[in-house]
Scaffold this motif. Structure first.
Motif, PDB file in Angstrom:
ATOM      1  N   ASP A   5      89.713 -14.371   3.577  1.00  0.00           N
ATOM      2  CA  ASP A   5      90.674 -13.817   4.254  1.00  0.00           C
ATOM      3  C   ASP A   5      90.373 -12.191   5.109  1.00  0.00           C
ATOM      4  N   LEU A   6      88.982 -11.699   5.581  1.00  0.00           N
ATOM      5  CA  LEU A   6      88.401 -11.390   6.436  1.00  0.00           C
ATOM      6  C   LEU A   6      89.383 -11.638   7.816  1.00  0.00           C
ATOM      7  N   LEU A   7      88.519 -12.886   7.634  1.00  0.00           N
ATOM      8  CA  LEU A   7      88.594 -13.562   9.037  1.00  0.00           C
ATOM      9  C   LEU A   7      89.655 -12.963  10.378  1.00  0.00           C
ATOM     10  N   GLY A   8      90.172 -12.597  11.187  1.00  0.00           N
ATOM     11  CA  GLY A   8      91.309 -11.867  11.461  1.00  0.00           C
ATOM     12  C   GLY A   8      91.896 -10.775  11.534  1.00  0.00           C
ATOM     13  N   LYS A   9      91.283  -9.628  10.441  1.00  0.00           N
ATOM     14  CA  LYS A   9      91.360  -8.893  10.075  1.00  0.00           C
ATOM     15  C   LYS A   9      90.881  -8.152  11.133  1.00  0.00           C
ATOM     16  N   VAL A  10      91.717  -6.163  11.257  1.00  0.00           N
ATOM     17  CA  VAL A  10      91.058  -5.328  12.255  1.00  0.00           C
ATOM     18  C   VAL A  10      89.559  -4.013  11.836  1.00  0.00           C
ATOM     19  N   LEU A  11      88.878  -4.938  12.223  1.00  0.00           N
ATOM     20  CA  LEU A  11      88.174  -3.482  11.931  1.00  0.00           C
ATOM     21  C   LEU A  11      87.933  -1.983  12.644  1.00  0.00           C
ATOM     22  N   LEU A  12      89.145  -1.078  12.203  1.00  0.00           N
ATOM     23  CA  LEU A  12      88.997   0.198  13.208  1.00  0.00           C
ATOM     24  C   LEU A  12      88.154   1.502  12.925  1.00  0.00           C
ATOM     25  N   TYR A  13      87.280   2.254  13.587  1.00  0.00           N
ATOM     26  CA  TYR A  13      86.123   3.557  13.288  1.00  0.00           C
ATOM     27  C   TYR A  13      86.961   4.600  14.244  1.00  0.00           C
ATOM     28  N   ASP A  14      87.300   5.935  13.432  1.00  0.00           N
ATOM     29  CA  ASP A  14      87.649   6.472  14.001  1.00  0.00           C
ATOM     30  C   ASP A  14      85.807   7.779  14.172  1.00  0.00           C
ATOM     31  N   VAL A 136      94.587 -16.019  10.688  1.00  0.00           N
ATOM     32  CA  VAL A 136      93.827 -17.012  11.695  1.00  0.00           C
ATOM     33  C   VAL A 136      94.317 -18.082  10.986  1.00  0.00           C
ATOM     34  N   PRO A 137      95.228 -19.231  11.293  1.00  0.00           N
ATOM     35  CA  PRO A 137      94.986 -20.080  11.160  1.00  0.00           C
ATOM     36  C   PRO A 137      94.071 -21.118  10.314  1.00  0.00           C
ATOM     37  N   PRO A 138      94.504 -21.931   9.581  1.00  0.00           N
ATOM     38  CA  PRO A 138      93.460 -22.955   9.160  1.00  0.00           C
ATOM     39  C   PRO A 138      92.407 -23.424  10.266  1.00  0.00           C
ATOM     40  N   ARG A 139      93.231 -24.028  11.127  1.00  0.00           N
ATOM     41  CA  ARG A 139      92.442 -24.941  12.223  1.00  0.00           C
ATOM     42  C   ARG A 139      91.669 -24.557  13.406  1.00  0.00           C
ATOM     43  N   ARG A 140      92.226 -23.128  12.961  1.00  0.00           N
ATOM     44  CA  ARG A 140      90.913 -22.457  14.003  1.00  0.00           C
ATOM     45  C   ARG A 140      89.559 -21.930  13.124  1.00  0.00           C
ATOM     46  N   VAL A 141      89.394 -21.985  11.782  1.00  0.00           N
ATOM     47  CA  VAL A 141      88.801 -21.242  10.683  1.00  0.00           C
ATOM     48  C   VAL A 141      87.469 -22.299  10.750  1.00  0.00           C
ATOM     49  N   ALA A 142      86.421 -22.531  11.215  1.00  0.00           N
ATOM     50  CA  ALA A 142      85.102 -23.434  10.748  1.00  0.00           C
ATOM     51  C   ALA A 142      83.870 -22.745   9.898  1.00  0.00           C
ATOM     52  N   ARG A 143      83.364 -23.539   8.918  1.00  0.00           N
ATOM     53  CA  ARG A 143      82.372 -23.163   8.628  1.00  0.00           C
ATOM     54  C   ARG A 143      81.349 -23.613   8.901  1.00  0.00           C
ATOM     55  N   SER A 144      79.866 -22.744   8.236  1.00  0.00           N
ATOM     56  CA  SER A 144      78.228 -23.470   8.322  1.00  0.00           C
ATOM     57  C   SER A 144      77.504 -22.746   7.264  1.00  0.00           C
ATOM     58  N   ALA A 145      76.399 -23.108   7.549  1.00  0.00           N
ATOM     59  CA  ALA A 145      75.749 -23.013   7.041  1.00  0.00           C
ATOM     60  C   ALA A 145      74.598 -20.939   7.431  1.00  0.00           C
ATOM     61  N   ARG A 146      74.477 -20.486   6.485  1.00  0.00           N
ATOM     62  CA  ARG A 146      74.170 -18.905   6.256  1.00  0.00           C
ATOM     63  C   ARG A 146      73.349 -18.514   7.688  1.00  0.00           C
ATOM     64  N   ILE A 147      73.309 -17.989   8.403  1.00  0.00           N
ATOM     65  CA  ILE A 147      71.985 -17.717   9.145  1.00  0.00           C
ATOM     66  C   ILE A 147      71.136 -16.542   8.906  1.00  0.00           C
ATOM     67  N   GLY A 148      69.784 -16.876   9.766  1.00  0.00           N
ATOM     68  CA  GLY A 148      68.698 -16.091   9.704  1.00  0.00           C
ATOM     69  C   GLY A 148      68.092 -15.545   7.994  1.00  0.00           C
ATOM     70  N   LEU A 149      68.233 -16.720   7.473  1.00  0.00           N
ATOM     71  CA  LEU A 149      67.708 -16.270   5.841  1.00  0.00           C
ATOM     72  C   LEU A 149      66.775 -17.175   5.572  1.00  0.00           C
ATOM     73  N   ASN A 150      65.793 -17.048   5.082  1.00  0.00           N
ATOM     74  CA  ASN A 150      64.494 -18.136   5.140  1.00  0.00           C
ATOM     75  C   ASN A 150      64.055 -18.758   3.948  1.00  0.00           C
ATOM     76  N   ASP A 151      63.832 -18.876   2.470  1.00  0.00           N
ATOM     77  CA  ASP A 151      63.317 -20.360   1.892  1.00  0.00           C
ATOM     78  C   ASP A 151      64.614 -20.121   0.790  1.00  0.00           C
ATOM     79  N   HIS A 152      65.453 -19.612   0.498  1.00  0.00           N
ATOM     80  CA  HIS A 152      66.529 -19.710  -0.239  1.00  0.00           C
ATOM     81  C   HIS A 152      67.144 -20.971  -0.475  1.00  0.00           C
ATOM     82  N   ALA A 153      67.515 -21.188  -1.598  1.00  0.00           N
ATOM     83  CA  ALA A 153      67.768 -22.962  -1.988  1.00  0.00           C
ATOM     84  C   ALA A 153      69.468 -22.774  -1.851  1.00  0.00           C
TER      85      ALA A 153
END
Length: 172
Positions: A5-14, A136-153
């Motif tokens: 649900d966070l994909l597509g949302k706007v991060l706003l910082y004043d 974001v429409p479902p067809r535009r969303v992709a999934r993968s393994a997380r990045i930058g992690l070490n030796d975790h199960a």
DNA sequence: CGAATGATCCGA
DNA sequence: CGGATCATTCGA
């Protein structure tokens, strides 16, 4: 709030440099006590306390002596869980920024000017907020393994979500 | 591929 | 207290 649900949302910082806004296009879910890759896996510490707090707040940490990473806390008060914001598309306030200026968790916080002092903020009504935006429409969303992690199960689990072909994604 | 660079946390 | 580790990035 779930990672999807966070994909597509706007991060706003004043902030001190004015208003900056970006569209969230890459996230990773961290499940807390059940997730060996999560900072909360070994329990509550001063640093990870926000992860155990109420949902809708920020959890910012400092890593590699150089970079900050911004998370959105997702679980109810007392239960750890957060979503790491890994990439976004600049919308406003980033003058002359390249499209990939926010493509990566460290680059994102650096471009926004977010640091450890922005941890544990209310992301609904503080200077740092997450705003609703067209999903974001479902067809535009992709999934993968997380990045930058070490030796975790759990490293192989597809808990990274991103918007296909977005220039705000750190890695395709 | 490896250096940069420092807070954090665990074990002793 | 010491040192291994680290949800990264950039440049050779």
């Amino acid at each position: 709030m779930v990672a999807r649900d966070l994909l597509g949302k706007v991060l706003l910082y004043d902030g001190p440099s004015g208003r900056r806004a970006a569209r969230i296009v890459e996230v990773e879910a961290y499940l807390g006590r059940a997730d060996p890759a999560s900072h909360a896996y070994r329990g509550l510490t001063p640093r990870t306390a926000p992860m155990f707090g109420p949902p809708g707040r920020s959890y910012v940490y400092f890593v590699y002596g150089m970079y900050h990473c911004l998370n959105v806390v997702t679980e109810r008060d007392g239960v750890a869980g957060a979503v790491l914001l890994r990439g976004a598309e600049p919308l406003a306030g980033f003058d002359d920024a390249e499209p990939d200026a926010l493509a990566g968790p460290g680059k994102l916080t650096r471009a926004f000017g977010l640091t450890i002092e922005h941890t544990n903020l209310d992301l609904v009504r503080s200077i740092l907020t997450v705003r609703d935006a067209p999903p974001v429409p479902p067809r535009r969303v992709a999934r993968s393994a997380r990045i930058g992690l070490n030796d975790h199960a759990t490293t192989h689990k597809p808990w990274r979500l991103y918007v296909r072909r977005s220039s705000g994604v750190s890695r395709p």
